[in-house]
Motif scaffolding. Structure first.
Motif, PDB file in Angstrom:
ATOM      1  N   LEU A  20      10.211   9.491   1.104  1.00  0.00           N
ATOM      2  CA  LEU A  20      10.235   8.174   0.404  1.00  0.00           C
ATOM      3  C   LEU A  20       8.848   7.573   0.416  1.00  0.00           C
ATOM      4  CD1 LEU A  20      11.393   5.789  -1.130  1.00  0.00           C
ATOM      5  CD2 LEU A  20      12.081   4.796   1.149  1.00  0.00           C
ATOM      6  N   CYS A  21       8.265   7.649   1.903  1.00  0.00           N
ATOM      7  CA  CYS A  21       6.860   7.011   2.072  1.00  0.00           C
ATOM      8  C   CYS A  21       5.891   7.792   1.091  1.00  0.00           C
ATOM      9  CB  CYS A  21       6.566   7.361   3.612  1.00  0.00           C
ATOM     10  SG  CYS A  21       7.905   6.173   4.745  1.00  0.00           S
ATOM     11  N   ASN A  22       6.039   9.159   1.225  1.00  0.00           N
ATOM     12  CA  ASN A  22       4.956   9.850  -0.001  1.00  0.00           C
ATOM     13  C   ASN A  22       5.199   9.306  -1.278  1.00  0.00           C
ATOM     14  OD1 ASN A  22       3.200  11.981   1.818  1.00  0.00           O
ATOM     15  ND2 ASN A  22       4.995  12.298   2.869  1.00  0.00           N
ATOM     16  N   LEU A  23       6.301   9.165  -1.551  1.00  0.00           N
ATOM     17  CA  LEU A  23       6.677   8.761  -2.950  1.00  0.00           C
ATOM     18  C   LEU A  23       5.813   7.439  -3.254  1.00  0.00           C
ATOM     19  CD1 LEU A  23      10.433   9.314  -3.756  1.00  0.00           C
ATOM     20  CD2 LEU A  23       8.225  10.609  -5.045  1.00  0.00           C
ATOM     21  N   LEU A  24       5.750   6.237  -2.154  1.00  0.00           N
ATOM     22  CA  LEU A  24       5.228   5.180  -2.320  1.00  0.00           C
ATOM     23  C   LEU A  24       3.577   5.336  -2.461  1.00  0.00           C
ATOM     24  CD1 LEU A  24       5.080   1.989  -2.070  1.00  0.00           C
ATOM     25  CD2 LEU A  24       5.147   2.329   0.637  1.00  0.00           C
ATOM     26  N   VAL A  25       3.265   6.355  -1.527  1.00  0.00           N
ATOM     27  CA  VAL A  25       1.622   6.619  -1.647  1.00  0.00           C
ATOM     28  C   VAL A  25       1.372   6.942  -3.000  1.00  0.00           C
ATOM     29  CG1 VAL A  25       0.092   8.037  -0.782  1.00  0.00           C
ATOM     30  CG2 VAL A  25       1.390   6.967   1.057  1.00  0.00           C
ATOM     31  N   GLN A  26       2.142   7.784  -3.506  1.00  0.00           N
ATOM     32  CA  GLN A  26       1.878   8.416  -4.872  1.00  0.00           C
ATOM     33  C   GLN A  26       1.859   7.453  -6.007  1.00  0.00           C
ATOM     34  OE1 GLN A  26       0.485  11.391  -5.488  1.00  0.00           O
ATOM     35  NE2 GLN A  26       0.678  11.600  -3.289  1.00  0.00           N
ATOM     36  N   PHE A  27       2.982   6.421  -5.909  1.00  0.00           N
ATOM     37  CA  PHE A  27       3.086   5.158  -6.684  1.00  0.00           C
ATOM     38  C   PHE A  27       1.635   4.245  -6.569  1.00  0.00           C
ATOM     39  CE2 PHE A  27       4.224   0.867  -7.218  1.00  0.00           C
ATOM     40  CZ  PHE A  27       5.193   0.889  -8.400  1.00  0.00           C
ATOM     41  N   VAL A  28       1.411   4.189  -5.538  1.00  0.00           N
ATOM     42  CA  VAL A  28       0.050   3.357  -5.243  1.00  0.00           C
ATOM     43  C   VAL A  28      -0.990   3.929  -5.857  1.00  0.00           C
ATOM     44  CG1 VAL A  28      -1.412   2.087  -3.624  1.00  0.00           C
ATOM     45  CG2 VAL A  28       1.119   1.994  -3.478  1.00  0.00           C
ATOM     46  N   LEU A  29      -1.281   5.135  -5.491  1.00  0.00           N
ATOM     47  CA  LEU A  29      -2.444   5.809  -5.880  1.00  0.00           C
ATOM     48  C   LEU A  29      -2.453   5.827  -7.467  1.00  0.00           C
ATOM     49  CD1 LEU A  29      -2.488   9.083  -3.824  1.00  0.00           C
ATOM     50  CD2 LEU A  29      -4.257   7.358  -3.910  1.00  0.00           C
ATOM     51  N   LYS A  30      -1.447   6.073  -8.186  1.00  0.00           N
ATOM     52  CA  LYS A  30      -1.282   6.286  -9.448  1.00  0.00           C
ATOM     53  C   LYS A  30      -1.706   4.643 -10.110  1.00  0.00           C
ATOM     54  CE  LYS A  30       1.820   7.567 -13.446  1.00  0.00           C
ATOM     55  NZ  LYS A  30       3.080   8.071 -13.579  1.00  0.00           N
ATOM     56  N   SER A  81       8.620  -5.456   4.697  1.00  0.00           N
ATOM     57  CA  SER A  81       8.972  -6.199   3.539  1.00  0.00           C
ATOM     58  C   SER A  81       7.484  -6.810   3.167  1.00  0.00           C
ATOM     59  CB  SER A  81       9.975  -6.828   3.288  1.00  0.00           C
ATOM     60  OG  SER A  81       9.827  -8.085   4.158  1.00  0.00           O
ATOM     61  N   ASP A  82       6.720  -7.449   4.175  1.00  0.00           N
ATOM     62  CA  ASP A  82       5.411  -8.063   3.771  1.00  0.00           C
ATOM     63  C   ASP A  82       4.286  -7.306   3.412  1.00  0.00           C
ATOM     64  OD1 ASP A  82       6.488 -10.619   4.487  1.00  0.00           O
ATOM     65  OD2 ASP A  82       5.786 -10.411   6.605  1.00  0.00           O
ATOM     66  N   ALA A  83       4.366  -5.798   4.163  1.00  0.00           N
ATOM     67  CA  ALA A  83       3.336  -5.019   3.678  1.00  0.00           C
ATOM     68  C   ALA A  83       3.833  -4.460   1.989  1.00  0.00           C
ATOM     69  CB  ALA A  83       3.448  -3.644   4.533  1.00  0.00           C
ATOM     70  N   LEU A  87       1.195  -4.748  -1.115  1.00  0.00           N
ATOM     71  CA  LEU A  87       0.917  -3.764  -1.858  1.00  0.00           C
ATOM     72  C   LEU A  87       1.152  -3.945  -3.440  1.00  0.00           C
ATOM     73  CD1 LEU A  87       2.320  -0.616   0.145  1.00  0.00           C
ATOM     74  CD2 LEU A  87      -0.181  -0.839  -0.592  1.00  0.00           C
ATOM     75  N   LEU A  88       2.336  -4.279  -3.626  1.00  0.00           N
ATOM     76  CA  LEU A  88       2.847  -4.594  -5.069  1.00  0.00           C
ATOM     77  C   LEU A  88       1.927  -5.479  -5.686  1.00  0.00           C
ATOM     78  CD1 LEU A  88       6.531  -4.069  -4.893  1.00  0.00           C
ATOM     79  CD2 LEU A  88       4.921  -2.350  -5.894  1.00  0.00           C
ATOM     80  N   GLN A  90      -1.222  -6.518  -5.028  1.00  0.00           N
ATOM     81  CA  GLN A  90      -2.701  -6.056  -5.073  1.00  0.00           C
ATOM     82  C   GLN A  90      -2.668  -5.087  -6.532  1.00  0.00           C
ATOM     83  OE1 GLN A  90      -5.330  -7.418  -3.490  1.00  0.00           O
ATOM     84  NE2 GLN A  90      -3.695  -9.098  -3.190  1.00  0.00           N
ATOM     85  N   LEU A  91      -1.726  -4.489  -6.705  1.00  0.00           N
ATOM     86  CA  LEU A  91      -1.768  -3.622  -7.850  1.00  0.00           C
ATOM     87  C   LEU A  91      -2.004  -4.331  -9.084  1.00  0.00           C
ATOM     88  CD1 LEU A  91       0.666  -0.817  -6.937  1.00  0.00           C
ATOM     89  CD2 LEU A  91      -1.359  -0.791  -6.662  1.00  0.00           C
ATOM     90  N   GLY A  92      -1.787  -5.423  -9.314  1.00  0.00           N
ATOM     91  CA  GLY A  92      -1.817  -6.592 -10.353  1.00  0.00           C
ATOM     92  C   GLY A  92      -0.937  -6.128 -11.495  1.00  0.00           C
ATOM     93  N   GLY A  93      -1.116  -6.709 -12.672  1.00  0.00           N
ATOM     94  CA  GLY A  93      -0.240  -6.600 -13.856  1.00  0.00           C
ATOM     95  C   GLY A  93       1.357  -7.170 -13.542  1.00  0.00           C
ATOM     96  N   VAL A  94       2.060  -6.433 -14.086  1.00  0.00           N
ATOM     97  CA  VAL A  94       3.340  -6.748 -13.782  1.00  0.00           C
ATOM     98  C   VAL A  94       3.859  -6.610 -12.409  1.00  0.00           C
ATOM     99  CG1 VAL A  94       4.471  -4.431 -14.143  1.00  0.00           C
ATOM    100  CG2 VAL A  94       5.974  -6.527 -14.760  1.00  0.00           C
ATOM    101  N   TRP A  95       3.213  -5.866 -11.436  1.00  0.00           N
ATOM    102  CA  TRP A  95       3.597  -5.806 -10.089  1.00  0.00           C
ATOM    103  C   TRP A  95       3.291  -7.015  -9.142  1.00  0.00           C
ATOM    104  CZ3 TRP A  95       6.716  -2.154 -10.022  1.00  0.00           C
ATOM    105  CH2 TRP A  95       6.592  -1.001 -10.775  1.00  0.00           C
TER     106      TRP A  95
END
Length: 144
Positions: A20-30, A81-83, A87-88, A90-95
């Motif tokens: 799950l953590c690696n999926l989060l990292v890939q989500f952020v990188l994208k 949850s604060d982290a 993260l979300l 700072q990604l901008g847009g709908v996030w």
């Protein structure tokens, strides 16, 4: 995004063997179009030093952290949850709508976070070792 000498990119500290953590990292990188975030696994020496500096247990792999102002006098950690909300946002847009999650009290948000964290290996799997980032992202990983 250009950073001044007194600023640093936020660093995401995550469990490097967690699916799950690696999926989060890939989500952020994208979605991190500004190349704003840096990453280090909780199993790394860098994470251990940062966590010890903030009186956190470096052996606790159940928490994702974001290090703000790394190696600066104002350095601080966001956890659980604060982290994730940071993260979300700072990604901008709908996030950015993730900021609405702060309406929910932190104990409730973190309770949900802890429930997911307790079950993450069973649901999302666990790697034998930390996964290697794609070549185009390697400079963003600080624990290599």
């Amino acid at each position: 995004m250009a950073l001044s000498e007194t600023e640093s990119n936020p660093i995401v500290l995550y469990d490097g063997v967690c699916g799950l953590c690696n999926l989060l990292v890939q989500f952020v990188l994208k979605r991190d179009k500004r190349d704003y975030f840096r990453f280090a696994s909780l199993q790394s020496e860098l994470a251990s030093k940062v966590l010890q500096r903030h009186d956190r247990d470096p052996c606790d792999l159940d928490t994702v952290y974001v290090v703000i102002d790394y190696a600066q006098p104002a350095e601080h950690l966001l956890a659980r949850s604060d982290a994730i909300l940071f993260l979300l946002g700072q990604l901008g847009g709908v996030w950015k709508l993730a900021a609405l999650g702060k309406i929910m009290p932190r104990p409730l948000r973190d309770g949900i976070y802890k429930l997911v964290a307790r079950n993450r290996y069973r649901v999302f799997g666990k790697y034998e070792s930390c996964t290697l980032p794609e070549p185009q992202h390697r400079t963003r990983f600080l624990d290599q």
